[in-house]
Design an enzyme around this catalytic site. Structure first.
Site, PDB file in Angstrom:
ATOM      1  NE  ARG A  47      31.558 -25.846   7.023  1.00 21.62           N
ATOM      2  CZ  ARG A  47      30.666 -25.075   7.632  1.00 21.62           C
ATOM      3  NH1 ARG A  47      30.782 -23.763   7.557  1.00 21.62           N
ATOM      4  NH2 ARG A  47      29.673 -25.609   8.296  1.00 21.62           N
ATOM      5  CE  LYS A 208      15.675 -23.279  21.506  1.00 18.14           C
ATOM      6  NZ  LYS A 208      15.116 -22.465  20.506  1.00 18.14           N
ATOM      7  N   GLY A 384      22.515 -27.559   9.044  1.00 16.90           N
ATOM      8  CA  GLY A 384      21.116 -27.311   8.662  1.00 16.90           C
ATOM      9  C   GLY A 384      20.685 -28.153   7.474  1.00 16.90           C
TER      10      GLY A 384
END
Ligand code: ADP
Ligand code: MG
Length: 404
Positions: A47, A208, A384
């Site tokens: 990063r 999920k 995200g």
């Protein structure tokens, strides 16, 4: 803000190239939320490296570069283990320049540090999440951040989905533009949604369905092929009437899976599910295991990976694709016996002549593990944030930037 290109929206934001930064104080929001090792040192500097092009550009233009980031989850309090000092050290090594670490991000310390700066200098402010106002997007706090600079650059795509003071609030008070990492993410992910070269395939996996419903729903309007593997495929298999034994299953999402399959069919999307799976008695590497067709998952066993026939089908469907987006591993890839499906998929993507975009922390880790990072067109730095982008949501940190 949105430029129409053939009926679909493409994001056009000003970048650091569009402003005169020479001699200016430039506050740059970076995503230096790096993993630390047990000695508190930077364990992976990916990063930090990702922000270097923007930082170097500003240095070359003789700007005063004031970097700000969060690190970990200090919950609005000073937490010694989340100080930015090791990050400043690593950045200094990468730049080959001194990087002063400032002990706070608002108030006296950064003000006097910035006053002393020369053009081409770099400072790194203290962890912005030491202040509870950051995550509350407190206006006064955002104003105090803005007072340090003349220009705001957001290069933290990974936190662009959060409306925080250092991502969104501060942009209200300064001319705000995208850095190169942000620009690249918006271009690559934006192209997927706005003008993908076809055939366009999405590969969805991971644990999920519930994490990714909105992504699947949005992509169903865009893709030609939808491949579903990993833990979430069990819920789709159940929706098709198969018994999934002790596999991870979201019983309350079976109807939704049924609807998504129906929707795919009505939209002419070719939807592919596993035809065979690797099952085991327990999610443990040394557990007894075997490969079975999906109509023969034994009652006491759990599916932990796609089988070789599924991997072959998936690779076959991807062979002619011109654009592929992949999010979510095909199995419990952290355990060697259940990593083969994910590896096969990574290699399938590496071999095709297509734009390949990887999003999601675990999927990126899987691509790295397979050693095929270089073969991918784009590895998104934002887990995200890239998911929310693919859901079709507007990211607050992006919306706040100046339009082209
Ligand atoms: P990403 O970070 O790429 O978005 P996710 O976080 O959604 O991916 O999913 C990754 C997790 O899904 C991994 O920890 C992996 O072990 C788990 N997983 C994948 N397949 C299965 C499965 N069949 N059963 C249980 N867990 C699974
Ligand atoms: Mg994950």
């Amino acid at each position: 803000m949105f430029v129409k290109t053939g009926g679909v929206s493409k994001i056009a934001k000003k970048t650091v190239r569009d402003l005169d930064v020479a001699g200016k104080r430039v506050l740059v929001r970076v995503d230096f939320n790096v993993p630390l090792d047990k000695n508190g040192q930077v364990a992976d500097d990916t990063r930090i490296r990702a922000a270097i092009p923007t930082i170097n550009y500003l240095i070359e233009k003789n700007a005063k570069v004031i970097l700000i980031s969060h690190l970990g989850r200090p919950k609005g309090k000073v937490d010694e283990k989340y100080r930015m000092d090791p990050v400043a050290g690593r950045l200094s090594e990468l730049l080959g320049l001194p990087v002063a670490k400032v002990d706070d991000c608002v108030g006296e310390a950064p003000q006097s540090a910035v006053e002393r700066m020369q053009g081409g200098g770099v400072v790194l402010l203290e962890n912005v999440r030491f202040h509870p106002e950051e995550e509350k997007n407190d206006e006064k706090f955002a104003r105090r951040l803005a007072e340090l600079a003349d220009i705001f650059v957001n290069d933290a795509f990974g936190t662009a989905h959060r409306a925080h003071a250092s991502t969104e609030g501060v942009a209200e008070f300064l001319p705000a533009v995208a850095g190169f990492l942000m620009e690249n993410e918006l271009a690559m992910l934006g192209k997927l949604l706005a003008e993908p070269e076809r055939p366009f395939a999405a590969v969805m996996g991971g644990a999920k369905v519930s994490d990714k419903i909105a992504v699947i729903s949005n992509l169903l309007n865009k893709v030609d092929v939808l491949i579903i593997g990993g833990g979430m495929s069990n819920t789709f298999l159940k929706a098709q009437g198969y018994d999934t034994g002790k596999s991870l299953l979201e019983a309350d999402k079976v109807d939704l899976a049924k609807n998504l399959i129906g929707e795919a069919k009505s939209k002419g999307v070719n939807i592919l599910l596993p035809v065979d799976v690797v099952v085991a008695l327990a999610a443990a590497p040394d557990s007894e295991q075997k490969t079975v067709p999906v109509d023969r998952i034994p009652a006491d066993w759990m599916a932990l990976d796609i089988g070789p026939e599924s991997a072959g089908h998936f690779a076959g469907a991807l062979r002619t694709a011109k654009t592929v987006v992949w999010n979510g591993p095909m199995g419990v890839f952290e355990m060697e016996p259940f990593a083969k499906g994910t590896e096969a998929l990574a290699h399938a993507l590496a071999e095709i002549d297509a734009t390949t975009v990887i999003g999601g922390g675990d999927s990126v880790a899987a691509v790295k593990k397979a050693g095929v990072v270089e073969k991918m067109t784009h590895i998104s730095t934002g887990g995200g944030a890239s998911l929310e982008f693919l859901e079709g949501k507007q990211l607050p940190g992006v919306v706040a930037l100046l339009d082209k």
